[in-house]
Design a protein around this motif. Sequence first.
Motif, PDB file in Angstrom:
ATOM      1  N   ILE A 250       0.832  -1.207   0.000  1.00 19.83           N
ATOM      2  CA  ILE A 250       0.000   0.000   0.000  1.00 19.83           C
ATOM      3  C   ILE A 250       0.869   1.260   0.000  1.00 19.83           C
ATOM      4  O   ILE A 250       0.367   2.385   0.018  1.00 19.83           O
ATOM      5  N   GLU A 251       2.168   1.084  -0.018  1.00 22.92           N
ATOM      6  CA  GLU A 251       3.085   2.231  -0.134  1.00 22.92           C
ATOM      7  C   GLU A 251       4.277   1.800  -0.966  1.00 22.92           C
ATOM      8  O   GLU A 251       4.656   0.638  -0.962  1.00 22.92           O
ATOM      9  N   HIS A 252       4.845   2.780  -1.720  1.00 25.22           N
ATOM     10  CA  HIS A 252       5.920   2.495  -2.662  1.00 25.22           C
ATOM     11  C   HIS A 252       5.532   1.301  -3.536  1.00 25.22           C
ATOM     12  O   HIS A 252       6.275   0.309  -3.661  1.00 25.22           O
ATOM     13  N   ILE A 253       4.375   1.444  -4.152  1.00 24.97           N
ATOM     14  CA  ILE A 253       3.754   0.339  -4.906  1.00 24.97           C
ATOM     15  C   ILE A 253       4.581  -0.003  -6.147  1.00 24.97           C
ATOM     16  O   ILE A 253       5.023   0.884  -6.883  1.00 24.97           O
ATOM     17  N   LYS A 254       4.789  -1.302  -6.312  1.00 20.61           N
ATOM     18  CA  LYS A 254       5.610  -1.772  -7.431  1.00 20.61           C
ATOM     19  C   LYS A 254       4.749  -2.463  -8.488  1.00 20.61           C
ATOM     20  O   LYS A 254       5.041  -2.425  -9.675  1.00 20.61           O
ATOM     21  N   SER A 255       3.688  -3.160  -8.027  1.00 21.61           N
ATOM     22  CA  SER A 255       2.861  -3.887  -8.994  1.00 21.61           C
ATOM     23  C   SER A 255       1.389  -3.848  -8.610  1.00 21.61           C
ATOM     24  O   SER A 255       1.038  -3.813  -7.423  1.00 21.61           O
ATOM     25  N   ALA A 256       0.548  -3.835  -9.636  1.00 23.69           N
ATOM     26  CA  ALA A 256      -0.914  -3.899  -9.450  1.00 23.69           C
ATOM     27  C   ALA A 256      -1.444  -4.798 -10.555  1.00 23.69           C
ATOM     28  O   ALA A 256      -1.359  -4.459 -11.743  1.00 23.69           O
ATOM     29  N   HIS A 267      -1.914  -6.404 -16.168  1.00 22.76           N
ATOM     30  CA  HIS A 267      -0.884  -5.731 -15.366  1.00 22.76           C
ATOM     31  C   HIS A 267      -1.024  -4.227 -15.556  1.00 22.76           C
ATOM     32  O   HIS A 267      -0.842  -3.737 -16.682  1.00 22.76           O
ATOM     33  N   LEU A 268      -1.338  -3.518 -14.502  1.00 26.29           N
ATOM     34  CA  LEU A 268      -1.465  -2.060 -14.620  1.00 26.29           C
ATOM     35  C   LEU A 268      -0.072  -1.447 -14.780  1.00 26.29           C
ATOM     36  O   LEU A 268       0.901  -1.958 -14.204  1.00 26.29           O
ATOM     37  N   PRO A 269       0.019  -0.359 -15.573  1.00 25.67           N
ATOM     38  CA  PRO A 269       1.345   0.258 -15.802  1.00 25.67           C
ATOM     39  C   PRO A 269       1.807   1.076 -14.595  1.00 25.67           C
ATOM     40  O   PRO A 269       1.614   2.285 -14.532  1.00 25.67           O
ATOM     41  N   ILE A 270       2.407   0.388 -13.631  1.00 29.79           N
ATOM     42  CA  ILE A 270       2.905   1.047 -12.411  1.00 29.79           C
ATOM     43  C   ILE A 270       4.413   1.252 -12.558  1.00 29.79           C
ATOM     44  O   ILE A 270       5.136   0.298 -12.851  1.00 29.79           O
ATOM     45  N   HIS A 271       4.859   2.488 -12.363  1.00 30.45           N
ATOM     46  CA  HIS A 271       6.298   2.767 -12.403  1.00 30.45           C
ATOM     47  C   HIS A 271       6.721   3.188 -11.006  1.00 30.45           C
ATOM     48  O   HIS A 271       6.448   4.317 -10.582  1.00 30.45           O
ATOM     49  N   GLN A 272       7.386   2.271 -10.297  1.00 28.35           N
ATOM     50  CA  GLN A 272       7.801   2.585  -8.929  1.00 28.35           C
ATOM     51  C   GLN A 272       8.884   3.667  -8.970  1.00 28.35           C
ATOM     52  O   GLN A 272       9.858   3.553  -9.718  1.00 28.35           O
ATOM     53  N   ALA A 273       8.692   4.708  -8.158  1.00 25.55           N
ATOM     54  CA  ALA A 273       9.687   5.790  -8.104  1.00 25.55           C
ATOM     55  C   ALA A 273      10.990   5.260  -7.521  1.00 25.55           C
ATOM     56  O   ALA A 273      10.978   4.301  -6.739  1.00 25.55           O
ATOM     57  N   PRO A 274      12.149   5.874  -7.875  1.00 27.55           N
ATOM     58  CA  PRO A 274      13.430   5.360  -7.395  1.00 27.55           C
ATOM     59  C   PRO A 274      13.597   5.472  -5.876  1.00 27.55           C
ATOM     60  O   PRO A 274      14.374   4.738  -5.276  1.00 27.55           O
ATOM     61  N   HIS A 275      12.845   6.371  -5.251  1.00 31.18           N
ATOM     62  CA  HIS A 275      13.010   6.664  -3.824  1.00 31.18           C
ATOM     63  C   HIS A 275      11.603   6.812  -3.241  1.00 31.18           C
ATOM     64  O   HIS A 275      10.715   7.352  -3.904  1.00 31.18           O
ATOM     65  N   THR A 276      11.401   6.347  -1.999  1.00 25.18           N
ATOM     66  CA  THR A 276      10.043   6.380  -1.431  1.00 25.18           C
ATOM     67  C   THR A 276       9.480   7.801  -1.339  1.00 25.18           C
ATOM     68  O   THR A 276       8.271   7.981  -1.270  1.00 25.18           O
ATOM     69  N   MET A 277      10.366   8.809  -1.313  1.00 26.36           N
ATOM     70  CA  MET A 277       9.879  10.174  -1.121  1.00 26.36           C
ATOM     71  C   MET A 277       9.936  11.030  -2.396  1.00 26.36           C
ATOM     72  O   MET A 277       9.609  12.216  -2.350  1.00 26.36           O
ATOM     73  N   THR A 278      10.329  10.423  -3.519  1.00 25.99           N
ATOM     74  CA  THR A 278      10.487  11.176  -4.770  1.00 25.99           C
ATOM     75  C   THR A 278       9.216  11.935  -5.152  1.00 25.99           C
ATOM     76  O   THR A 278       9.252  13.121  -5.494  1.00 25.99           O
TER      77      THR A 278
END
Length: 325
Positions: A250-256, A267-278
């Motif tokens: 539910i945080e810093h989501i990588k896949s949906a 597969h939803l197009p989720i792009h995980q940010a490089p840093h949790t706070m970006t």
Amino acid sequence: MLKLGIIGTGSISHHFVEAAHTSGKFQLVAVYSRKLETAEQFASRYSNVQLFDQMDTFLMNSFDVVYIASPNSLHYSQAKSTLLAGKHVILEKPAVTQPHELQDLVQTAKDNHCFIFEAARNYHEDAFATIKSFLADKQVLGADFNFAKYSSKMPELLAGNTPNVFSDRFAGGALMDLGIYPIYATIRLFGKPTHATYQAQKLDNSIDLNGDGILSYPEFQVRIKTGKNITSNLPCEIYTTDGTLILNSIEHIKSAIFTDHQGNDVHLPIHQAPHTMTEEVAAFANMIKQPNQVLYQSWIDDATHVHDLLYTMRQDSGIRFEAEK
Ligand SMILES: NC(=O)c1ccc[n+]([C@@H]2O[C@H](COP(=O)([O-])OP(=O)(O)OC[C@H]3O[C@@H](n4cnc5c(N)ncnc54)[C@H](OP(=O)(O)O)[C@@H]3O)[C@@H](O)[C@H]2O)c1
């Protein structure tokens, strides 16, 4: 470039400065700590940073925005002084311990032509916009959101001490510390629920170690699990009439991944940010540089719902902070 000051020299502040500097939108220029040596030690990783051990002098400095990452019960008074000094505030979650404090900070920010932001990092993740848009034509039947992680402060607690995060004096506990993330996710995706409950395992000081909440909507419920003396490895799920959407977190989501009732995956197009706070860092900088009052008000409205819920859920499970006893 926005000039940044910091209150609170724990590891999360380094994490924030790293994201802030990487964004190219902030430059750390000042650090306040209760001890000058601690400020010096914190600032040793950066260059050209002024050090302060007096809050009044720190706030007289010329910077634009202050990131506050102190124990929860100190947030309100530190944010209020900072806003009165005419600086924008990025306030770590949970921004306040009482709902009325948030309203007061929002008004103080407005009176001083500043913004107040709650650094609830998952709220600003692009993934939620993608998920919300995917769900737009589906009927939601319920959701399960989990965020429970065994705390690095547990050994200290088990040794008979009370670290700040488990303290009633500093408004700690699992719900305030980690439960706020699934609550933010719920508000972001489904809006304000009509009813909320929370049942918890608690310490003698009434602070929760872990707990289960239910956020009720007319047509469905969202179940929340949070904890600091347990770890949950469960994924998060959103149930619809057409199938189930599974989020890895539910945080810093990588896949949906959505699986329909025939077993087909999308597969939803989720792009995980490089840093949790970006993403939150970019959102705050953009708002300061190019104010968008409608968007800002939506952040404030959502934060208001979150803090109303935290209060209701605490009352339901008998969690009382020292200032309330
Ligand atoms: N966004 C995230 O991922 C994330 C992660 C962790 C924590 N947080 C949030 O960040 C905040 C700080 O958490 P933390 O675990 O870093 O807290 P903490 O270690 O208890 O305290 C953080 C800093 O606050 C100051 N402080 C500590 N005790 C104090 C006291 N009694 N009186 C005045 N100042 C005190 C200290 O700085 P000085 O010694 O320099 O004064 C300390 O380094 C919390 O609101 C927490 O929820 C967010």
